[in-house]
Design a protein around this motif. Structure first.
Motif, PDB file in Angstrom:
ATOM      1  N   VAL A 215       9.388  -2.657 -54.404  1.00  0.00           N
ATOM      2  CA  VAL A 215       8.158  -3.111 -55.049  1.00  0.00           C
ATOM      3  C   VAL A 215       8.217  -2.874 -56.560  1.00  0.00           C
ATOM      4  N   LEU A 216       8.683  -1.700 -56.965  1.00  0.00           N
ATOM      5  CA  LEU A 216       8.795  -1.413 -58.394  1.00  0.00           C
ATOM      6  C   LEU A 216       9.794  -2.339 -59.072  1.00  0.00           C
ATOM      7  N   ALA A 217      10.907  -2.622 -58.374  1.00  0.00           N
ATOM      8  CA  ALA A 217      11.894  -3.541 -58.941  1.00  0.00           C
ATOM      9  C   ALA A 217      11.308  -4.940 -59.097  1.00  0.00           C
ATOM     10  N   GLY A 218      10.581  -5.400 -58.086  1.00  0.00           N
ATOM     11  CA  GLY A 218       9.961  -6.714 -58.190  1.00  0.00           C
ATOM     12  C   GLY A 218       8.941  -6.797 -59.306  1.00  0.00           C
ATOM     13  N   THR A 219       8.129  -5.740 -59.456  1.00  0.00           N
ATOM     14  CA  THR A 219       7.125  -5.727 -60.516  1.00  0.00           C
ATOM     15  C   THR A 219       7.766  -5.692 -61.896  1.00  0.00           C
ATOM     16  N   SER A 220       8.833  -4.915 -62.045  1.00  0.00           N
ATOM     17  CA  SER A 220       9.532  -4.871 -63.337  1.00  0.00           C
ATOM     18  C   SER A 220      10.126  -6.227 -63.689  1.00  0.00           C
ATOM     19  N   MET A 221      10.579  -6.970 -62.672  1.00  0.00           N
ATOM     20  CA  MET A 221      11.087  -8.321 -62.912  1.00  0.00           C
ATOM     21  C   MET A 221       9.964  -9.278 -63.321  1.00  0.00           C
ATOM     22  N   ALA A 341      -3.726   0.792 -60.201  1.00  0.00           N
ATOM     23  CA  ALA A 341      -4.669   1.254 -59.183  1.00  0.00           C
ATOM     24  C   ALA A 341      -3.976   1.983 -58.044  1.00  0.00           C
ATOM     25  N   LEU A 342      -2.740   1.636 -57.753  1.00  0.00           N
ATOM     26  CA  LEU A 342      -2.004   2.263 -56.664  1.00  0.00           C
ATOM     27  C   LEU A 342      -1.118   3.406 -57.139  1.00  0.00           C
ATOM     28  N   GLY A 343      -1.328   3.872 -58.376  1.00  0.00           N
ATOM     29  CA  GLY A 343      -0.651   5.058 -58.863  1.00  0.00           C
ATOM     30  C   GLY A 343       0.788   4.863 -59.274  1.00  0.00           C
ATOM     31  N   CYS A 344       1.159   3.666 -59.699  1.00  0.00           N
ATOM     32  CA  CYS A 344       2.538   3.392 -60.073  1.00  0.00           C
ATOM     33  C   CYS A 344       2.691   2.925 -61.516  1.00  0.00           C
ATOM     34  N   PHE A 345       1.642   3.042 -62.306  1.00  0.00           N
ATOM     35  CA  PHE A 345       1.721   2.653 -63.708  1.00  0.00           C
ATOM     36  C   PHE A 345       0.681   3.448 -64.476  1.00  0.00           C
ATOM     37  N   PRO A 346       1.011   3.908 -65.694  1.00  0.00           N
ATOM     38  CA  PRO A 346       0.029   4.671 -66.483  1.00  0.00           C
ATOM     39  C   PRO A 346      -1.249   3.876 -66.718  1.00  0.00           C
ATOM     40  N   ARG A 347      -2.378   4.586 -66.769  1.00  0.00           N
ATOM     41  CA  ARG A 347      -3.669   3.937 -66.963  1.00  0.00           C
ATOM     42  C   ARG A 347      -3.779   3.362 -68.372  1.00  0.00           C
ATOM     43  N   LEU A 348      -4.229   2.116 -68.450  1.00  0.00           N
ATOM     44  CA  LEU A 348      -4.379   1.421 -69.717  1.00  0.00           C
ATOM     45  C   LEU A 348      -5.778   0.825 -69.811  1.00  0.00           C
ATOM     46  N   LYS A 349      -6.175   0.459 -71.007  1.00  0.00           N
ATOM     47  CA  LYS A 349      -7.466  -0.186 -71.205  1.00  0.00           C
ATOM     48  C   LYS A 349      -7.403  -1.608 -70.679  1.00  0.00           C
ATOM     49  N   ILE A 350      -8.297  -1.937 -69.756  1.00  0.00           N
ATOM     50  CA  ILE A 350      -8.348  -3.263 -69.141  1.00  0.00           C
ATOM     51  C   ILE A 350      -9.697  -3.890 -69.469  1.00  0.00           C
ATOM     52  N   ALA A 454      14.040  -4.808 -67.838  1.00  0.00           N
ATOM     53  CA  ALA A 454      13.511  -4.603 -66.490  1.00  0.00           C
ATOM     54  C   ALA A 454      13.785  -3.186 -65.996  1.00  0.00           C
ATOM     55  N   ILE A 455      14.965  -2.648 -66.306  1.00  0.00           N
ATOM     56  CA  ILE A 455      15.300  -1.277 -65.897  1.00  0.00           C
ATOM     57  C   ILE A 455      14.386  -0.275 -66.586  1.00  0.00           C
ATOM     58  N   ILE A 456      14.066  -0.512 -67.862  1.00  0.00           N
ATOM     59  CA  ILE A 456      13.158   0.384 -68.584  1.00  0.00           C
ATOM     60  C   ILE A 456      11.770   0.378 -67.931  1.00  0.00           C
ATOM     61  N   MET A 457      11.260  -0.810 -67.594  1.00  0.00           N
ATOM     62  CA  MET A 457       9.955  -0.887 -66.943  1.00  0.00           C
ATOM     63  C   MET A 457       9.988  -0.228 -65.571  1.00  0.00           C
ATOM     64  N   PHE A 458      11.086  -0.416 -64.850  1.00  0.00           N
ATOM     65  CA  PHE A 458      11.239   0.242 -63.548  1.00  0.00           C
ATOM     66  C   PHE A 458      11.218   1.760 -63.721  1.00  0.00           C
ATOM     67  N   ILE A 460       9.808   3.534 -66.117  1.00  0.00           N
ATOM     68  CA  ILE A 460       8.452   3.986 -66.452  1.00  0.00           C
ATOM     69  C   ILE A 460       7.593   4.102 -65.202  1.00  0.00           C
ATOM     70  N   MET A 461       7.619   3.080 -64.359  1.00  0.00           N
ATOM     71  CA  MET A 461       6.811   3.112 -63.141  1.00  0.00           C
ATOM     72  C   MET A 461       7.288   4.185 -62.175  1.00  0.00           C
ATOM     73  N   PHE A 462       8.596   4.366 -62.061  1.00  0.00           N
ATOM     74  CA  PHE A 462       9.133   5.386 -61.155  1.00  0.00           C
ATOM     75  C   PHE A 462       8.763   6.790 -61.629  1.00  0.00           C
ATOM     76  N   VAL A 463       8.903   7.053 -62.928  1.00  0.00           N
ATOM     77  CA  VAL A 463       8.571   8.377 -63.467  1.00  0.00           C
ATOM     78  C   VAL A 463       7.089   8.680 -63.268  1.00  0.00           C
ATOM     79  N   TRP A 464       6.233   7.693 -63.517  1.00  0.00           N
ATOM     80  CA  TRP A 464       4.799   7.925 -63.346  1.00  0.00           C
ATOM     81  C   TRP A 464       4.458   8.212 -61.887  1.00  0.00           C
ATOM     82  N   ASN A 465       5.010   7.448 -60.974  1.00  0.00           N
ATOM     83  CA  ASN A 465       4.749   7.677 -59.556  1.00  0.00           C
ATOM     84  C   ASN A 465       5.299   9.021 -59.105  1.00  0.00           C
ATOM     85  N   TYR A 466       6.505   9.365 -59.564  1.00  0.00           N
ATOM     86  CA  TYR A 466       7.132  10.626 -59.179  1.00  0.00           C
ATOM     87  C   TYR A 466       6.333  11.823 -59.712  1.00  0.00           C
TER      88      TYR A 466
END
Length: 739
Positions: A215-221, A341-350, A454-458, A460-466
């Motif tokens: 899922v993280l790989a797909g989102t980073s793509m 919302a599912l805890g896989c990306f840092p909170r940002l202003k929306i 894409a690897i950088i975005m992956f 970021i999401m992995f570190v935040w989730n971990y």
């Protein structure tokens, strides 16, 4: 603990039970439980007994909530469907509509036309791809694998999490399934395959991690696609740039990710009856031109246009390119909001750009970030072919992840014939792997840039989730025991000042360790404490009537509650703090009334008897960081010397001991206490819990936690920022956990 499991509880001599589930070991280890949420005082002699299946109070309350109607697709009239179908042209099909600008150009860039058979072969490849990928796969299959109208990789992940416990964050509650929009469908007993897959996914930590990685790989793509698409579409419209083979598969994925803005039917109608015929006519017209002009392969789209219509078509092509860029950017916004919302990306202003349609959002930081990266990408690419290869890698990566996730949905949720599932996987994954292998051959020419992004975005999401997972697990292990709360008494070893304290934490069970930090830091604590947990559940929307769930923590005289505020990943959190407080207090009063009704049915109206007379001023509390704090507050000693009662919360008025009364009078007293506390003011108690890796941890873990995760957490948006709470109503205490 599941609601169907039996449990051990303490039983008083008067046959009343005290539930000991609140402080249970949540990592599966066996052991004695030291405390729990209770509605009765712990008076009299107790003995340990085994009871039948446990009914969680959150489950009971979730059942009692009236609930809203399910979020079924709204039945639109024919005219409304036509309007929606027209609107989908801009957002959903702007991307795929620009593919005729460059498809034939790139197909004949390395293989010149020798005869008409080459043209017919290229045309056949384009037509077959349009029919198989966008039409059959996405329009007829993938669009139906939506999460109550939400599309994208994280919507698929949310759908799977709802039917199987595959989330790595251990904050799931059985009461989540009571949400009316949850739409849980238990696999039927006849389909043994679905049950085995569900059990395997839930018991295998490796499969859970692998699913999250996909899922993280797909989102980073998808995010990488949001960088490449604007560059490629606009430059192709302006200069007729040639791109890679992946171009013939373009904004299928944008069509699915942007599904939240429109209904499935409107997308299907528009594609089948308008977009696909126009694309076919466009490609057929270019092929007819090339049969008479073999040398006109370069920029065949613009070369085939009559001279009188060239400038209007060029203008339309540029407008379409801008719309295509907006479509992919919008899809990126949607995926990032879901992942946050599912805890896989840092909170940002929306920012929600529409009052009527809550799915229309704008993320300023991501928008400027995509702009900067897009400019860097355009300046660093030396040829048009490299740009096309980069786009093919990003787009095909998302498509392959979508195929895998939809296959899991077919097996676990749809429960269709295995032959159909295998056919879907073999046909579409085979086609996508073939295209993917063709662009990977040229990855060293410059398209590696998008892979790095894409690897950088992956990462970021992995570190935040971990980091979030480690922080939550540490808070669970270091929560305060109920034995300590009982020993402190209803005054909690300090002064209870009038007012309501909303202590924000992420725990759905147990008393957070940060609360002990507040007790040892502040000279007084509020007369009413509510532990508030903002929790995102794997559904798009939670009805307002089902937003809050309450549970009483400690005996009744403590006036401590737990509140779980549940939001879906599509919910809009735009209420100010006054509105939030009003909704929360109203929900609390409803909970207390329901509780009183249940107690009146279960008992003869026996009142609780306080037995917290034996309080000590010499108790200590050991904080998670090793510091020792004394809970013997001097102010408490002074109160003892004055012979003032300390078993009742201190208020601005004289507190008299409760006398035996019927349940109705007891209810009115508690409701009156809540109203007076509300009039005294509401204060938000924020505990900023940071984590640091232990000294004996691996170097990689120290690097990830102490630097990368700390940097992301420091620069992300605070959850309380959505409520716009004045600084005068905030009280913050920091705490560091060693993980």
């Amino acid at each position: 603990m599941d609601s169907t499991e039996s449990r051990w509880v303490f039983q008083n001599d008067d046959e009343s039970e005290i539930d000991e589930d609140e402080d249970e070991v949540e990592d599966g280890d066996s052991g004695h439980r030291t405390g729990g949420d209770s509605e009765d005082e712990d008076n009299g002699e107790q003995r340990l007994i085994r009871t039948g299946p446990r009914i969680d109070s959150f489950d009971v309350e979730a059942l009692e909530v009236p609930g809203a109607l399910r979020n079924d697709y709204e039945e639109f009239s024919v005219g409304r469907k036509i309007i929606l179908a027209f609107q989908t042209l801009g957002v959903v099909f702007g991307d795929v509509g620009t593919s005729p600008l460059y498809t034939f150009d790139v197909m004949f860039s390395k293989a010149p036309i020798n005869d008409n058979e080459d043209i017919l072969g290229a045309l056949s490849l384009v037509l077959y791809t349009l029919i198989l990928i966008p039409l059959v796969k996405y329009v007829f299959v993938v669009l139906w694998a939506n999460d109550d109208g939400e599309g994208g990789t994280f919507a698929l992940y949310s759908l799977i999490c709802r039917h199987a416990k595959v989330s790595l964050l251990p904050n799931q509650l059985p009461s989540d399934a009571r949400i009316s929009s949850f739409r849980l469908k238990v696999p039927s007993p006849e389909l043994e395959r679905s049950l085995k897959i569900k059990e395997r996914l839930e018991t295998s930590l490796t499969l859970k991690r692998l699913l999250l990685m996909l899922v993280l790989a797909g989102t980073s793509m998808v995010i990488a696609d949001g960088v490449v698409t604007p560059a490629m579409s606009v430059m192709s419209a302006v200069g007729g740039l040639k791109v890679g083979v992946g171009a013939i598969n373009q904004g299928s994925e944008a069509m699915f990710a942007d599904l939240c803005y429109f209904s499935v039917r409107s997308v299907q109608l528009t594609f089948v009856f308008l977009v696909l015929p126009c694309l076919l006519l466009g490609y057929l017209g270019q092929a007819a031109y090339l049969m008479d002009n073999h040398a006109g392969a370069e920029q065949s789209f613009f070369s085939s246009i009559p001279s009188g219509a060239f400038w209007p078509v060029l203008l339309i092509a540029n407008i379409a390119a801008l719309i295509a860029s907006r479509a992919m950017t919008t899809a990126t916004f949607s995926c990032i909001k879901q992942s946050t919302a599912l805890g896989c990306f840092p909170r940002l202003k929306i920012i929600h750009t529409s009052r009527k349609f809550m799915g229309q959002i704008y993320i300023p930081v991501i928008n400027w970030f995509l702009l900067v990266v897009c400019l860097v990408f355009v300046c660093s690419i030396s040829s048009n072919t490299e740009m096309g290869n980069a786009y093919g890698i990003a787009e095909l990566g998302v498509m392959m992840m979508t195929t895998v996730l939809v296959t899991i949905v077919m097996l676990l949720i749809w429960q269709i014939n295995i032959v159909i599932v295998l056919s879907f996987v073999v046909v579409f994954l085979g086609i996508e792997l073939t295209f993917f292998s063709s662009v990977l051959w040229s990855v060293g020419d410059g398209s590696w840039i998008i892979l790095v992004f894409a690897i950088i975005m992956f990462f970021i999401m992995f570190v935040w989730n971990y980091g979030s997972k480690l922080k939550y697990e540490t808070e669970v292990k270091q929560k305060l025991s109920m034995d300590l709360m009982r020993e402190l008494g209803c005054n909690l070893g300090t002064i209870r000042a009038p007012g309501i304290g909303l202590l924000y934490n992420e725990l759905v069970k147990g008393i957070p360790a940060i609360f002990g930090h507040f007790l040892t830091t502040l000279p007084a604590i509020h007369s009413m404490i509510i532990f508030v947990c903002i929790k995102y559940v794997p559904v798009p929307v939670v009805p307002q009537s089902e937003r809050f769930l309450f549970r009483r923590v400690c005996p009744k005289s403590y006036h401590i509650f737990r509140c779980i505020a549940r939001y879906g990943y599509k919910d809009v959190r735009k209420e100010n703090h006054q509105t939030f407080e009003q909704l929360l207090i109203e929900s609390l009063e409803k909970f207390i009334r329901r509780e009183a009704q249940e107690r009146s049915l279960e008992s003869d109206g026996d009142d609780d008897i306080d037995s917290e007379d034996d309080l000590s001023c010499s108790r200590v509390l050991i904080a998670p960081n090793g510091s020792v704090y004394s809970l013997g507050a001097p102010l408490l000693a002074e109160y003892k010397e004055k012979n003032e009662p300390i078993s009742q919360p201190s208020t601005s008025e004289e507190v008299k001991p409760e006398l035996p009364a019927d349940s109705e009078q007891s209810l009115e007293r508690e409701l009156s206490f809540i109203r007076k506390a509300k009039e005294s003011g509401v204060v938000y108690l924020l505990g900023h819990g940071d984590i640091r890796a232990r000294k004996d941890s691996w170097f990689i873990k120290k690097l990830v936690i102490n630097y990368f995760y700390a940097f992301l957490r420091k620069n992300c948006r605070r959850g309380i920022a959505n409520l716009s709470v004045p600084h005068s109503n905030l009280m913050q205490v920091g705490m560091t956990y060693m993980v």
